[in-house]
Structures are given as structure tokens and as C-alpha cells.
Design an enzyme around this catalytic site. Structure first.
Site, short mmCIF file in Angstrom:
data_model
loop_
_atom_site.label_atom_id
_atom_site.label_comp_id
_atom_site.label_asym_id
_atom_site.label_seq_id
_atom_site.Cartn_x
_atom_site.Cartn_y
_atom_site.Cartn_z
N LEU A 32 0.81 -1.22 0.00
CA LEU A 32 0.00 0.00 0.00
C LEU A 32 0.84 1.27 0.00
O LEU A 32 1.94 1.30 0.55
CB LEU A 32 -0.92 0.00 1.22
CG LEU A 32 -1.84 -1.24 1.34
CD1 LEU A 32 -2.69 -1.13 2.60
CD2 LEU A 32 -2.72 -1.41 0.11
N HIS A 33 0.28 2.30 -0.62
CA HIS A 33 0.95 3.60 -0.68
C HIS A 33 -0.10 4.69 -0.55
O HIS A 33 -1.30 4.40 -0.37
CB HIS A 33 1.74 3.72 -1.99
CG HIS A 33 0.94 3.37 -3.21
ND1 HIS A 33 -0.17 4.07 -3.61
CD2 HIS A 33 1.07 2.35 -4.10
CE1 HIS A 33 -0.66 3.54 -4.71
NE2 HIS A 33 0.06 2.48 -5.02
N GLY A 35 -1.63 6.42 -2.61
CA GLY A 35 -2.77 6.30 -3.52
C GLY A 35 -3.87 5.44 -2.91
O GLY A 35 -5.05 5.81 -2.89
N HIS A 36 -3.47 4.27 -2.35
CA HIS A 36 -4.46 3.40 -1.71
C HIS A 36 -5.10 4.10 -0.52
O HIS A 36 -6.31 4.00 -0.30
CB HIS A 36 -3.79 2.12 -1.19
CG HIS A 36 -3.23 1.24 -2.26
ND1 HIS A 36 -1.88 1.06 -2.44
CD2 HIS A 36 -3.83 0.49 -3.21
CE1 HIS A 36 -1.67 0.24 -3.45
NE2 HIS A 36 -2.84 -0.13 -3.94
N LYS A 148 -6.39 5.96 -11.80
CA LYS A 148 -5.16 5.62 -12.53
C LYS A 148 -5.40 4.38 -13.41
O LYS A 148 -4.91 4.31 -14.52
CB LYS A 148 -4.00 5.36 -11.56
CG LYS A 148 -2.69 5.14 -12.33
CD LYS A 148 -1.50 5.24 -11.43
CE LYS A 148 -1.15 3.92 -10.81
NZ LYS A 148 -0.71 2.91 -11.78
N ASP A 149 -6.17 3.43 -12.87
CA ASP A 149 -6.54 2.24 -13.67
C ASP A 149 -7.87 2.55 -14.35
O ASP A 149 -8.91 1.98 -14.02
CB ASP A 149 -6.66 1.02 -12.77
CG ASP A 149 -5.33 0.65 -12.15
OD1 ASP A 149 -4.45 0.19 -12.89
OD2 ASP A 149 -5.17 0.85 -10.93
N GLN A 152 -9.99 -0.21 -15.92
CA GLN A 152 -10.53 -1.09 -14.87
C GLN A 152 -11.81 -0.49 -14.27
O GLN A 152 -12.81 -1.19 -14.09
CB GLN A 152 -9.45 -1.27 -13.81
CG GLN A 152 -9.91 -1.94 -12.54
CD GLN A 152 -8.74 -2.26 -11.61
OE1 GLN A 152 -8.00 -3.18 -11.87
NE2 GLN A 152 -8.57 -1.52 -10.54
N SER A 185 2.64 1.03 -6.86
CA SER A 185 3.46 0.01 -6.20
C SER A 185 4.69 -0.32 -7.05
O SER A 185 5.72 -0.75 -6.54
CB SER A 185 2.68 -1.27 -5.98
OG SER A 185 1.47 -1.00 -5.33
O1 PAF Z 1 -6.35 -2.36 -8.91
C1 PAF Z 1 -6.00 -3.37 -8.27
O2 PAF Z 1 -5.19 -3.34 -7.36
C2 PAF Z 1 -6.59 -4.71 -8.66
O3 PAF Z 1 -6.81 -4.80 -10.02
C3 PAF Z 1 -7.88 -5.06 -7.88
C4 PAF Z 1 -9.00 -4.09 -8.19
C5 PAF Z 1 -7.59 -5.05 -6.38
C6 PAF Z 1 -8.36 -6.46 -8.26
O4 PAF Z 1 -7.42 -7.43 -7.96
#
Ligand code: PAF
Length: 291
Positions: A32-33, A35-36, A148-149, A152, A185
Site C-alpha cells: 500500500l501507498h 494512492g491506496h 489511474k486504472d 478497470q 506500487s
Molecule cells: O487495482 C487493483 O489493485 C486490482 O486490479 C484489484 C482491483 C484489487 C483487483 O485485484
């Protein structure tokens, strides 16, 4: 903070909590950083109970990607979460989530033909599958994902809508270092030279954004300008740069609607992604380097 390591215990607890508490959820793969932690803060501000999961999901790594080398540091993660206002850390084993004989997958059509999905074999399917499982286990009313993703997030929103899942998807801005590099990360893998070069991504994205917002609508011209800036850095190797519709993620030949400039670039052997939103004519806000 309570730490729960089995699917069964998490389901029992979330079954009880879900009845009268609003559960905010942040799925992560650990290491974790800042961002999280910004996602955790966002969940905290919108929910009664905050659950964070740490699970390095093997189903979203392609055959050529080494899951074993994915960075992990549980003690550090636990300490960071204890310092935030996380209530429950869900930390399951691979065998518990994917027991022997596991064979069910969630696939959101079209996401494996563009951006990262087109380059990382079965990555998007792996993310959709694990998020569905985690939503079923944690039973959150709300889940927070980082912009950032970008692909996703759009995929998860589509999946939630298509499958009538009862969870609100909230997005949170990309957290950046002072020099503009998106916090990730993977940044620890950059050597000194690569780390110095990597902020060029944000610089190039801002140049592209500015071109679009001051009237350039030819995708080719914008891509060329971005490419030139990045390629000045010796350690960079571009995997892709694309300009896509903000919602459908369809590639735009002319930039005539809100769009995202998205890219994946290697610095040495480290693959970094980043993106920026832009609106032709310039209505979107300019990020100052820390958005
Ligand atoms: O973004 C992430 O860290 C991963 O893709 C997630 C959403 C935790 C799914 O494994």
C-alpha cells in the site's frame, strides 16, 4: 482493526453488518501507498464501516507476467491501515478464493481488445472475476477504485450495471508525486535514472491535453507530440498511447467529445500506466501536478 483471513468468516461478518451499516470497500493487491490510502479516506468519508482487502489475484496476471515478483509487505500494509481508519482488513489465501477445480469467470465483452486489456492476456477477465467474488463476500454498498486504472474502473462500472450488482462504484483521483509521477506500487522497481525519466509521462499527457483543449482535434497530431516528448527519455519504451472516448473507450480518430489519453510505457523493465481526461475546447480542469 479486525483482520479476517477466511472467506467464511468474512461472509458471516458482512452478512451481519450489511443489515444496518453502510459498508465501504477498497479492494487492493497490497504493498500500500498514498494512492491506496486516499481510496480508504474516500471510503471512510462515505460509509459506516470500511473494509480493505489485500489479495494478489493470480487470475489477472498473464502467463508471461511473474506474480511471484509482485511486491508484498504485509506488516507494512497492516501498520498503514491501522493508522488510517480502516475497520476490517480482509486477507484471504489464494486456495480459499480459488479452490482446486475453480472454473467460473466473469468477462465484460470488449475490454480485452483495447488499452491494457488488449496487451495483458486475460487481465480484465481476472479483475472482473475477483471483484465479483469480493463484492459477494464483503457485500459492500460502495466500493472505491482509483482513476489511474481508468479502464478497470469503466469495466467494473459496466459489470455492476450489467449484472445488477447492488454496489455503488466511486472513483478517486490519481495521487501524484511532486514531480507528477503517478504513485504506484511498481515505482520501487525504477532505478535512479528511470525514476528521473518517469515523470515525463505526466508532462506528455499535459501537453496532449493542452493541445486538445486549445483546438487540436486530430488524434494523430496529438499522439505524435506525446510520443516525441516521451521518446526523449532514453530509458522509455512505449507500449501504447491511445486517445479514447471517455465512456465507451472506443478509439477516437478525431477528438470531438470528452476523451481520455491513456498510455503504458516501460522504463527499463518496469511498466507504468497513466491517463488524463480532456474535453475539446477546454472545459475539464487542469491538474496542477497533484490531482
Ligand atoms: O487495482 C487493483 O489493485 C486490482 O486490479 C484489484 C482491483 C484489487 C483487483 O485485484
Amino acid at each position: 482493526m479486525e483482520i479476517i483471513t477466511t472467506v467464511k468468516n468474512m461472509q458471516t461478518l458482512s452478512g451481519k453488518l450489511h443489515k444496518n451499516r453502510y459498508i465501504g470497500f477498497v479492494p487492493t493487491m497490497g504493498f500500500l501507498h498514498r494512492g491506496h490510502l486516499s481510496l480508504v479516506d474516500r471510503a471512510r468519508s462515505m460509509s459506516d464501516i470500511v473494509v480493505v482487502s489485500i489479495f494478489v489475484n493470480p487470475k489477472q496476471f498473464g502467463p508471461s507476467e511473474d506474480i511471484k515478483s509482485y511486491p508484498r509487505d504485509f506488516k507494512h500494509d497492516r501498520r498503514l491501515l491501522e493508522e488510517t481508519e480502516c475497520d476490517i482488513l480482509f486477507y484471504p489465501d489464494v486456495e480459499d478464493l480459488y479452490p482446486q477445480g475453480y472454473s467460473t469467470y466473469v468477462e465484460v465483452e470488449g475490454f480485452d481488445t483495447t488499452l491494457c486489456g488488449a496487451r495483458r492476456h486475460r487481465h480484465m477477465r481476472g479483475v472482473a472475476t475477483v471483484c465479483t467474488k469480493l463484492f459477494n463476500i464483503v457485500r459492500p454498498q460502495l466500493a472505491v477504485f482509483g482513476e489511474k486504472d481508468y479502464q478497470q474502473v469503466i469495466m467494473i462500472k459496466k459489470m455492476v450495471s450489467d449484472m445488477n450488482l447492488n454496489v455503488e462504484i466511486v472513483t478517486s483521483h490519481t495521487v501524484r508525486e511532486d514531480d507528477g509521477l503517478a504513485v504506484s506500487s511498481r515505482n520501487i522497481y525504477l532505478n535512479n535514472g528511470e525514476r528521473k525519466d518517469a515523470p515525463v509521462l505526466y508532462k506528455a499527457l499535459l501537453i496532449g491535453k493542452r493541445m486538445i483543449e486549445t483546438g487540436e482535434n486530430d488524434t494523430g497530431n496529438v499522439l505524435e507530440a506525446i510520443r516525441e516528448v516521451i521518446e526523449e527519455k532514453k530509458s522509455s519504451r512505449i507500449e501504447y498511447i491511445e486517445i479514447v472516448d471517455k465512456e465507451s473507450l472506443k478509439i477516437l480518430k478525431r477528438i470531438d467529445r470528452p476523451a481520455v489519453i491513456a498510455l503504458a510505457v516501460y522504463f527499463g523493465t518496469t511498466r507504468l500506466i497513466d491517463n488524463i481526461l480532456t474535453v475539446p475546447g477546454g472545459i475539464s480542469k487542469e491538474c496542477s501536478g497533484k490531482c
